[in-house]
Motif scaffolding. Structure first.
Motif, short mmCIF file in Angstrom:
data_model
loop_
_atom_site.label_atom_id
_atom_site.label_comp_id
_atom_site.label_asym_id
_atom_site.label_seq_id
_atom_site.Cartn_x
_atom_site.Cartn_y
_atom_site.Cartn_z
N SER A 317 6.62 1.39 -21.67
CA SER A 317 6.14 1.26 -20.30
C SER A 317 6.81 0.07 -19.62
O SER A 317 7.16 -0.93 -20.26
CB SER A 317 4.62 1.08 -20.26
N THR A 319 6.34 -2.20 -15.95
CA THR A 319 5.47 -2.45 -14.80
C THR A 319 6.22 -3.25 -13.75
O THR A 319 6.81 -4.30 -14.05
CB THR A 319 4.21 -3.21 -15.24
N GLY A 344 5.11 6.70 -11.14
CA GLY A 344 4.42 5.47 -11.49
C GLY A 344 2.97 5.52 -11.05
O GLY A 344 2.59 6.26 -10.14
N MET A 351 0.07 -3.28 -8.98
CA MET A 351 1.21 -3.23 -9.90
C MET A 351 1.45 -1.76 -10.26
O MET A 351 0.51 -0.99 -10.46
CB MET A 351 0.92 -4.04 -11.17
N THR A 353 3.09 1.03 -12.78
CA THR A 353 3.52 1.18 -14.17
C THR A 353 4.11 2.57 -14.41
O THR A 353 3.51 3.58 -14.04
CB THR A 353 2.33 0.96 -15.13
N ASN A 355 5.69 4.99 -17.55
CA ASN A 355 5.71 5.03 -19.01
C ASN A 355 6.10 6.42 -19.53
O ASN A 355 5.97 7.42 -18.84
CB ASN A 355 4.35 4.62 -19.58
#
Length: 583
Positions: A317, A319, A344, A351, A353, A355
């Motif tokens: 991941s 961020t 994301g 924020m 992220t 992954n």
């Protein structure tokens, strides 16, 4: 062509009074009731007004925005009543009552005797005692307090004496050590000319009743240190204009048109930002949550948009800070991994992220490089439909890897019947086990007290945990026995050579080698003639990337040993694990 200008402010005013004493805060500057100007130089909370007799306190909380050395009124807290209930007015028009976000609109709501209302210019809070009425207006950057101060007043705070700018508390401590370069965009001569507008146009009718000098000085002192991006210079003009209306000068009209300023509107109304952000202007002139200087300086120094890659449990991941994306005019909604369906996720701290994992690669490529199996993906925004773009093209590559198993050696005796090792592969880990059995299906473990006789068949299973069987195979490259724990010692007896059974030992059988994440082999128990008490078994393992290689060793069919081609899985420094028997 001029940008729209941002106006954010806090106003506390006496209603029903013939003449008002006015205290104004814009950016780091404080103009008290006597018209004295001072600057707040830190990021702390300051009491603006405190009246212990009426259980009232008004506090301004200062934080940095674009520059670390210029503070702003970031929120205003009203504490009322003997139970010290709190009403907090924040940038964006958000109101918290005892830490609970309240829905506020043009219909007044009462909390603990304080009437709160919101319109397009900001939030107003009104509190009345037997001696005075305080009206609080807040839209994020400027604070003004206006009241007819009672005779023999015991009021305290910056508005009664702005020189007490060392009385801050609950200060924000910085955990970063960044040095900011001088801002070459600041034109002090030009901003001084703009600040002097307060002596022109319709303002001249107010100058005799309200001295513009401290407002002009506050404007110049701040704007010669802070950039124009967020329309801060207009804040100083509007602060004086509002102060004029409080002393009875409502005839200023639309002065902002001649002064080329924005109309009276909270530019960031309903734009709610996280604690590490503030509402400011993007390059496009639109409001957005941008990074505070303290938060963003480390990322800018390293030219990154977020935190390092996190690799754990076969998942990778990355961020990114959305405020850093906003600064570059990048919409996080258009970003995705190589597989466009892998978007994301934006969390409550703003924020973003991205992954993927070994079960859902999201377009990641898997490569065998040196002594590692690498999984590599990228954050991109390249699915453009037109011939031009007006934002940065994004390509942020990130990866995780499995390292070939590290060297492991453990002595195995009749009382220690298995080996399990945790292999650390950079930031991804997996386990390797080496367990002996006395049956081909590997169900009867050689347990404590089990006696293994000479020439008895023993099966050994080599198994990994935490690898993706769809993409990686484990290959037992070689196995051999020695009379002591040192794998390089003599004498030595080979059981597996180049992934195949040693043709010189007809008891060796190998199954499943290079097929999945485990394999097994068997041999008949033996002893060394000169060292009959101990047999130490050593095996070298390799990880093989299935998509690029035929991981199954090509073994000779005849019992005579001969040269043969090896599969392409071979890499340097295979891992070694060992176990041993003792008579």
């Amino acid at each position: 062509m001029h940008r729209p200008l941002l106006y954010l402010c806090v106003l506390i005013a006496l209603t029903g009074a013939a003449t008002a004493e006015i205290c104004t805060l814009t950016g780091p500057t404080v103009i008290d009731f006597q018209g004295h100007l001072n600057n707040v130089t830190d990021r702390c909370a300051y009491s603006l007004l405190a009246d212990s007799g009426n259980d009232l306190k008004v506090v301004a909380n200062f934080r940095e925005r674009r520059h670390r050395d210029v503070s702003f009124v970031d929120s205003v807290t009203l504490t009322v009543g003997s139970s010290a209930d709190e009403i907090v007015l924040e940038q964006g028009g958000r109101v918290l009552v005892n830490d609970v976000v309240m829905s506020i609109n043009s219909t007044s709501r009462n909390f603990f005797g304080v009437d709160v209302v919101k319109d397009e210019t900001g939030v107003t809070a009104e509190f009345t005692t037997t001696e005075y009425t305080i009206n609080v207006f807040f839209d994020g950057t400027t604070a003004q307090i206006s009241m007819e101060v009672p005779v023999n007043s015991t009021l305290t705070g910056l508005c009664t004496d702005s020189s007490d700018v060392s009385s801050g508390y609950n200060c924000y401590s910085s955990e970063t050590d960044c040095t900011e370069a001088p801002d070459s965009s600041i034109d002090c001569e030009a901003v001084t000319k703009r600040c002097n507008i307060l002596t022109k146009y319709a303002f001249t009718s107010c100058n005799a009743d309200l001295d513009p000098t401290p407002y002009i000085d506050a404007c110049k002192e701040t704007m010669c240190r802070y950039p124009l991006e967020d329309g801060l210079i207009t804040q100083f003009l509007w602060a004086y204009a509002r102060a004029c209306s409080l002393v009875g000068h409502n005839e200023l009209g639309d002065w902002w048109t001649r002064a080329e300023c924005s109309p009276p509107k909270a530019y960031c109304q309903d734009v709610i930002c996280s604690d590490h952000e503030f509402c400011g202007w993007k390059f496009s002139g639109e409001p957005a949550c941008l990074c505070r200087a303290d938060f963003g300086c480390t990322y800018r120094a390293s030219n990154t948009l977020g935190d390092p890659t996190v690799c754990e449990h076969n998942s990778a991941s990355l961020t990114l800070a959305n405020c850093l994306l906003e600064e570059r005019g990048i919409d996080h909604k258009v970003l995705h991994l190589v597989d466009p369906t892998c978007k994301g996720k934006l969390n409550e701290n703003n924020m973003v992220t991205f992954n993927f994992d070994t079960s859902n690669l999201c377009g990641a490529t898997i490569l065998s490089v040196d002594n590692e199996i690498n999984y590599t993906n990228a954050i991109i925004n390249q699915n453009f439909t037109g011939d031009i773009v007006r934002h940065d093209q994004v390509f942020i590559e990130f990866s995780c890897f499995h390292r070939q198993p590290d060297l492991r050696t453990v002595s195995f005796t009749i009382m220690d019947n298995s080996y399990v090792g945790r292999i650390t592969s950079g930031e991804w880990t997996y386990n390797v086990s080496m367990i002996p059995y006395i049956d081909e299906k590997c169900t009867k473990v050689v347990a404590t007290g089990t006696e293994v006789k000479l020439n008895q068949k023993v099966w050994v299973e080599l198994k990994t945990y935490g690898l993706d069987e769809e993409t990686i195979a484990v290959v037992t490259d070689s196995c051999w026995a020695t009379s002591v724990s040192d794998p390089d010692s003599k004498p030595r007896h080979d059981l597996i050579i180049d992934g195949c059974a040693n043709p010189d030992d007809g008891t060796v059988r190998v199954k499943g080698n290079g097929v999945g994440t485990s394999n097994r082999f068997s041999f008949n128990m033996f002893e060394f003639t000169r060292h009959p008490d101990n047999v130490h078994l050593h095996c070298q393992l390799r990880l093989c990337l299935k998509k690029d290689n035929n991981c199954v060793p090509m073994c000779p069919s005849s019992k005579r040993r001969r040269r043969f081609a090896r599969s392409k899985y071979t890499q340097d420094e295979p891992a070694l694990i060992s176990m041993g028997w003792r008579k």
